[in-house]
Design a protein around this motif. Structure first.
Motif, short mmCIF file in Angstrom:
data_model
loop_
_atom_site.label_atom_id
_atom_site.label_comp_id
_atom_site.label_asym_id
_atom_site.label_seq_id
_atom_site.Cartn_x
_atom_site.Cartn_y
_atom_site.Cartn_z
N PRO A 181 -53.51 -78.94 5.58
CA PRO A 181 -52.04 -79.42 5.66
C PRO A 181 -50.92 -78.49 5.27
N SER A 182 -49.79 -78.57 6.07
CA SER A 182 -48.83 -77.72 5.67
C SER A 182 -48.23 -77.56 4.35
N PHE A 183 -47.97 -76.23 3.79
CA PHE A 183 -47.23 -75.95 2.59
C PHE A 183 -45.72 -75.81 3.03
N ARG A 184 -45.17 -75.95 4.13
CA ARG A 184 -43.88 -75.64 4.68
C ARG A 184 -43.23 -76.94 4.12
N LEU A 185 -41.66 -76.68 4.18
CA LEU A 185 -40.89 -77.79 3.90
C LEU A 185 -39.72 -77.57 4.90
N ASP A 186 -39.80 -77.26 5.88
CA ASP A 186 -38.81 -77.10 6.94
C ASP A 186 -38.21 -78.42 7.20
N GLY A 187 -36.99 -78.59 7.35
CA GLY A 187 -36.38 -79.99 7.65
C GLY A 187 -36.24 -80.95 6.33
N LYS A 188 -36.69 -80.44 5.17
CA LYS A 188 -36.84 -81.24 3.95
C LYS A 188 -35.56 -80.65 3.13
N ARG A 189 -34.80 -81.53 2.56
CA ARG A 189 -33.74 -81.75 1.66
C ARG A 189 -34.38 -81.46 0.14
N ALA A 190 -33.94 -80.69 -0.80
CA ALA A 190 -34.38 -80.95 -2.02
C ALA A 190 -33.01 -80.55 -3.01
N LEU A 191 -33.35 -81.39 -3.98
CA LEU A 191 -32.43 -81.45 -5.10
C LEU A 191 -33.10 -80.75 -6.30
N VAL A 192 -32.64 -79.67 -6.78
CA VAL A 192 -33.14 -79.06 -8.18
C VAL A 192 -32.16 -79.28 -9.18
N ALA A 193 -32.26 -79.97 -10.22
CA ALA A 193 -31.56 -80.34 -11.38
C ALA A 193 -32.09 -79.37 -12.40
N GLY A 194 -30.92 -78.61 -12.93
CA GLY A 194 -31.70 -77.43 -13.96
C GLY A 194 -31.77 -76.15 -13.14
N GLY A 195 -31.21 -76.17 -12.08
CA GLY A 195 -31.78 -75.12 -10.99
C GLY A 195 -30.73 -73.55 -11.17
N SER A 196 -30.01 -73.54 -12.33
CA SER A 196 -29.17 -72.36 -12.25
C SER A 196 -29.81 -71.39 -13.11
N SER A 197 -30.84 -71.36 -13.70
CA SER A 197 -31.75 -70.28 -14.71
C SER A 197 -33.15 -70.90 -14.58
N GLY A 198 -33.68 -69.94 -15.26
CA GLY A 198 -35.25 -70.25 -15.89
C GLY A 198 -36.28 -70.84 -14.58
N ILE A 199 -36.91 -71.87 -15.16
CA ILE A 199 -37.78 -72.42 -14.50
C ILE A 199 -37.12 -72.93 -13.29
N GLY A 200 -36.03 -73.83 -13.34
CA GLY A 200 -35.50 -74.41 -12.13
C GLY A 200 -34.82 -73.57 -11.14
#
Length: 254
Positions: A7-26
């Motif tokens: 199965p594909s590991f690709r995420l083309d065409g997907k929209r992702a929200l990353v909260a806490g994404g300005s540093s570190g793990i996020g």
């Protein structure tokens, strides 16, 4: 013979929200999802830092934008997610810790940690799921918890309690939304070297405790979480829901 296909590991065409994404793990998760082809919306409380992250990600050729969001503001979070969604993928890396002996825990500290780690995570996950349900879309919702969501630790009663709670609602939500194709899982890292964790690593006694527990003999780096988050976000993990990925170097093996 027809050979099976990975199965594909690709995420083309997907929209992702990353909260806490300005540093570190996020931030590492945001970059990993973007590398896999997702259009990433990075969210955090500090708008200035977000702008820098988005500029750097775009300069690297990634699709990225930013939105200011404080998960403690439930109605504001729901409005923001509804306005910018629906999102196919959620990674919630927002979290905080105030450590103290259990007998010294104050109510204010308890509420501060709970409002972010538990209440904020619950309503953020719900908000993204509501958008997917309204759109009739499947999705992958991922909360970053901790190895401490499965074990105890000294002076970590409130922190462990909130992270155990996220593991609990993950299972319940996975059951509720499974028929709609919405998967809900967690990633449980060990101690990861970030600016927020530096005070811990500056304490020799705590470093001794940590190194005694991690069987692989090293602490985590943010890139240790990047592969697992792409896996959970992608079709490669299509049959995984209501569970967790333990990225702990063997801490919980005994």
């Amino acid at each position: 013979m027809t050979l099976p296909q990975t199965p594909s590991f690709r995420l083309d065409g997907k929209r992702a929200l990353v909260a806490g994404g300005s540093s570190g793990i996020g931030l590492a998760c945001a970059v990993a999802l973007a590398e896999a082809g997702a259009e990433v919306t990075v969210a955090a409380r500090t708008a200035g830092k977000l702008d820098t992250v988005v500029q750097d990600m775009r300069a690297a050729g990634f699709g990225a934008d930013a939105v200011a969001m404080d998960v403690r503001d439930v109605s504001g979070t729901e409005a923001t997610v509804a306005r910018h969604g629906p999102f196919d993928v959620l990674v919630n890396s927002v979290g905080t810790a105030i450590h103290s002996p259990a007998v010294d825990t104050g109510e204010v500290d308890f509420d501060t940690v709970s409002d972010i780690n538990f209440k904020g995570a619950y309503f953020l996950t719900r908000a993204v799921a509501k958008g997917l349900l309204a759109a009739g879309k499947p999705g992958s919702l991922i909360n970053i918890t901790s190895q401490m969501a499965h074990v105890g630790g000294p002076e970590r009663g409130v922190y462990c309690g909130t992270k155990f709670a996220v593991e609990g609602f993950t299972k319940a939500m996975a059951i509720e939304w499974g028929k709609q194709g919405i998967r809900v899982n967690t990633i449980c890292p060990t101690f990861i070297r970030t600016p927020l964790s530096e005070p811990t690593f500056n304490n020799p006694d705590k470093v001794t405790w940590i190194m005694d527990k991690i069987k692989l003999g090293r602490v985590g780096e943010v890139n240790d979480v990047m592969g697992p988050v792409v896996y959970l976000a992608s079709d490669a993990s299509a049959l995984m829901t209501g569970t967790h990925l333990m990225i702990d170097g063997g801490w919980t093996a005994d």
